[in-house]
Design an enzyme around this catalytic site. Structure first.
Site, PDB file in Angstrom:
ATOM      1  N   GLY A   1      22.401 -36.223  42.551  1.00 20.77           N
ATOM      2  CA  GLY A   1      21.583 -35.733  41.457  1.00 20.77           C
ATOM      3  C   GLY A   1      20.499 -36.727  41.083  1.00 20.77           C
ATOM      4  N   CYS A   2      20.050 -36.685  39.845  1.00 24.90           N
ATOM      5  CA  CYS A   2      18.971 -37.556  39.373  1.00 24.90           C
ATOM      6  C   CYS A   2      19.340 -39.024  39.530  1.00 24.90           C
ATOM      7  CB  CYS A   2      18.672 -37.250  37.918  1.00 24.90           C
ATOM      8  SG  CYS A   2      17.475 -38.382  37.169  1.00 24.90           S
TER       9      CYS A   2
END
Length: 218
Positions: free
Chosen positions: A51-52
């Site tokens: 993810g981020c």
């Protein structure tokens, strides 16, 4: 009509992402021999996408034995990827982190436990509302020993949850450091709405699960 437009747009986006992930250039990356990064000053390096990278960087920096975590891009077939390019989903790259750690204090196996313990392991192509191939989950291995550790833990977790684990397993090739403004983003921008509402809650959920792994000042 809005539903039809949304469905068509989503199909287009997924199609583009799948094309990037399934292209011949991407297949060549997946089927490559892993590159092993040598120890430097006694420190090893490991690479993860989950993810981020703002979120993942903060999580790994809280772990005992981890010296530094750098945000960047890995897993794709293009050279010198940028934030804008990776966000198109066409480069094959995912937002990733380079974890610089002391193997005498924390093992690669433990770093993999941190990886699986700090995300939604069943979400494909994203984490939370961050959706797209650039946010997909990948664990990178540098040798057969690391690959075996990853695959075993993934298998055990799949049986435990009775679910398919989304993380892809790639041979490590190259890590491209992200733009300077992405580095230490959560620490430097604590009042950013995304940091307050996504990054910090994700970090706190991890801390509650693994208190024994945390540095004293975390």
């Amino acid at each position: 009509m809005k539903h039809l437009i949304f469905t068509f747009t989503l199909t287009l986006i997924i199609s583009c992402q799948n094309t990037a992930q399934n292209s011949k250039a991407q297949e060549a990356i997946i089927n490559s021999n892993p590159v092993e990064v040598p120890l430097k000053n006694g420190k090893a390096r490991a690479y993860f996408a989950s993810g981020c990278f703002w979120c993942v960087e903060a999580i790994y920096e809280s772990i005992k034995g981890v010296d530094e975590v750098i945000s960047g891009y890995s897993g794709g077939h293009t050279k010198n990827p940028t934030y804008e390019a990776s966000n198109t989903g066409k480069t094959g790259h995912a937002e990733s982190v380079e974890v610089i750690y002391d193997p005498n204090i924390v093992s690669f196996s433990t770093l993999v436990d941190v990886y699986f313990g700090s995300q939604n392991v069943t979400q494909v192509n994203g984490q939370g509302n961050d959706i797209g191939s650039q946010y997909r989950s990948i664990i990178f291995y540098q040798n057969e020993e690391q690959k075996a550790i990853i695959l075993k833990k993934k298998e055990v977790l799949a049986k435990k949850l009775n679910a398919k684990i989304a993380a892809e397993v790639y041979p490590f090739q190259k890590f491209w450091k992200a733009e300077d403004y992405h580095q230490n983003y959560e620490r430097l921008h604590p009042n950013n709405p995304y940091v307050r509402n996504v990054s910090i809650p994700r970090l706190n959920r991890f801390k509650a699960k693994f208190p024994e792994l945390l540095k004293e000042n975390h």
